[in-house]
Design a protein around this motif. Structure first.
Motif, PDB file in Angstrom:
ATOM      1  N   GLU A   1     -12.716  -8.933  -0.050  1.00  7.38           N
ATOM      2  CA  GLU A   1     -11.811  -7.812   0.189  1.00  7.38           C
ATOM      3  C   GLU A   1     -10.367  -8.221  -0.106  1.00  7.38           C
ATOM      4  OE1 GLU A   1     -14.288  -5.589   3.779  1.00  7.38           O
ATOM      5  OE2 GLU A   1     -12.747  -7.064   4.285  1.00  7.38           O
TER       6      GLU A   1
ATOM      7  N   ARG B   1       0.831  -1.204   0.000  1.00  6.95           N
ATOM      8  CA  ARG B   1       0.000   0.000   0.000  1.00  6.95           C
ATOM      9  C   ARG B   1       0.864   1.252   0.000  1.00  6.95           C
ATOM     10  NH1 ARG B   1      -1.377   3.177   3.912  1.00  6.95           N
ATOM     11  NH2 ARG B   1      -0.979   1.739   5.631  1.00  6.95           N
TER      12      ARG B   1
ATOM     13  N   LEU C   1     -11.248   1.397  -1.767  1.00  8.51           N
ATOM     14  CA  LEU C   1     -11.153   0.312  -2.746  1.00  8.51           C
ATOM     15  C   LEU C   1     -12.024  -0.877  -2.348  1.00  8.51           C
ATOM     16  CD1 LEU C   1      -9.664  -0.869  -5.277  1.00  8.51           C
ATOM     17  CD2 LEU C   1      -8.029  -1.818  -3.646  1.00  8.51           C
TER      18      LEU C   1
ATOM     19  N   LYS D   1      -9.843  -8.390  -3.861  1.00 10.54           N
ATOM     20  CA  LYS D   1      -9.783  -7.044  -4.459  1.00 10.54           C
ATOM     21  C   LYS D   1      -8.408  -6.424  -4.232  1.00 10.54           C
ATOM     22  CE  LYS D   1     -14.659  -5.820  -4.064  1.00 10.54           C
ATOM     23  NZ  LYS D   1     -15.626  -4.978  -3.338  1.00 10.54           N
ATOM     24  N   LEU D   2      -7.905  -6.525  -3.013  1.00 14.39           N
ATOM     25  CA  LEU D   2      -6.586  -5.966  -2.698  1.00 14.39           C
ATOM     26  C   LEU D   2      -5.490  -6.708  -3.451  1.00 14.39           C
ATOM     27  CD1 LEU D   2      -7.131  -5.390   1.113  1.00 14.39           C
ATOM     28  CD2 LEU D   2      -6.808  -3.611  -0.623  1.00 14.39           C
TER      29      LEU D   2
ATOM     30  N   GLU E   1      -0.494   4.944  -1.478  1.00  9.90           N
ATOM     31  CA  GLU E   1      -1.893   5.010  -1.056  1.00  9.90           C
ATOM     32  C   GLU E   1      -2.018   5.099   0.455  1.00  9.90           C
ATOM     33  OE1 GLU E   1      -3.572   1.553  -2.871  1.00  9.90           O
ATOM     34  OE2 GLU E   1      -3.625   2.501  -4.849  1.00  9.90           O
TER      35      GLU E   1
ATOM     36  N   ASP F   1      -7.514   5.484   1.034  1.00  6.28           N
ATOM     37  CA  ASP F   1      -7.549   5.019  -0.358  1.00  6.28           C
ATOM     38  C   ASP F   1      -7.846   3.523  -0.426  1.00  6.28           C
ATOM     39  OD1 ASP F   1      -6.805   7.590  -1.285  1.00  6.28           O
ATOM     40  OD2 ASP F   1      -4.677   7.084  -1.171  1.00  6.28           O
ATOM     41  N   ALA F   2      -7.130   2.747   0.378  1.00 11.83           N
ATOM     42  CA  ALA F   2      -7.320   1.297   0.375  1.00 11.83           C
ATOM     43  C   ALA F   2      -8.705   0.930   0.907  1.00 11.83           C
ATOM     44  CB  ALA F   2      -6.237   0.614   1.201  1.00 11.83           C
TER      45      ALA F   2
ATOM     46  N   LYS G   1      -5.702  -8.236  -6.339  1.00 13.01           N
ATOM     47  CA  LYS G   1      -5.735  -7.820  -7.740  1.00 13.01           C
ATOM     48  C   LYS G   1      -5.183  -6.405  -7.887  1.00 13.01           C
ATOM     49  CE  LYS G   1      -8.776  -7.440 -11.707  1.00 13.01           C
ATOM     50  NZ  LYS G   1     -10.121  -7.646 -12.237  1.00 13.01           N
ATOM     51  N   HIS G   2      -5.573  -5.509  -6.989  1.00 10.99           N
ATOM     52  CA  HIS G   2      -5.142  -4.113  -7.051  1.00 10.99           C
ATOM     53  C   HIS G   2      -3.624  -3.975  -6.910  1.00 10.99           C
ATOM     54  CE1 HIS G   2      -5.408   0.220  -6.640  1.00 10.99           C
ATOM     55  NE2 HIS G   2      -4.698   0.145  -5.535  1.00 10.99           N
ATOM     56  N   TYR G   3      -3.029  -4.718  -5.988  1.00 12.78           N
ATOM     57  CA  TYR G   3      -1.587  -4.640  -5.766  1.00 12.78           C
ATOM     58  C   TYR G   3      -0.800  -5.661  -6.589  1.00 12.78           C
ATOM     59  CZ  TYR G   3      -2.836  -1.481  -2.025  1.00 12.78           C
ATOM     60  OH  TYR G   3      -3.354  -0.427  -1.311  1.00 12.78           O
ATOM     61  N   ASN G   4      -1.520  -6.411  -7.429  1.00 13.43           N
ATOM     62  CA  ASN G   4      -0.905  -7.365  -8.347  1.00 13.43           C
ATOM     63  C   ASN G   4       0.005  -8.367  -7.617  1.00 13.43           C
ATOM     64  OD1 ASN G   4      -0.560  -8.457 -10.913  1.00 13.43           O
ATOM     65  ND2 ASN G   4       1.278  -7.257 -11.297  1.00 13.43           N
TER      66      ASN G   4
END
Length: 73
Positions: free
Chosen positions: A46, A11, A24, A49-50, A16, A20-21, A52-55
């Motif tokens: 959750e 993060r 999301l 999602k995190l 972020e 922000d997180a 995928k967002h942070y790859n």
């Protein structure tokens, strides 16, 4: 208390905030902070999602102890 250090690092490296997180995954800043610091649990949706967002794979992002490599000069 189980703090998710790898998630914290990801993060911060993304620049972020907890707000922000939290946005999301659809929670307030204080609720996200409590989850990242192990006070409350992340739901599977959750976590995905995190992830995928942070790859990063879920098991990597939510491991208890991060692998920290020390640079040797």
């Amino acid at each position: 208390m189980k703090k998710y250090y790898t998630l914290y690092i990801a993060r911060n490296e993304a620049g972020e905030s907890t707000a922000d997180a939290g946005a999301l995954i659809g929670v307030k800043k204080s609720a996200y902070w409590a989850k990242e610091n192990g006070i409350n649990a992340f739901s599977l949706s959750e976590a995905f999602k995190l992830s995928k967002h942070y790859n990063m794979p879920v098991d990597e992002l939510f491991k208890e102890t991060p692998f920290i490599q020390k640079e040797v000069s």
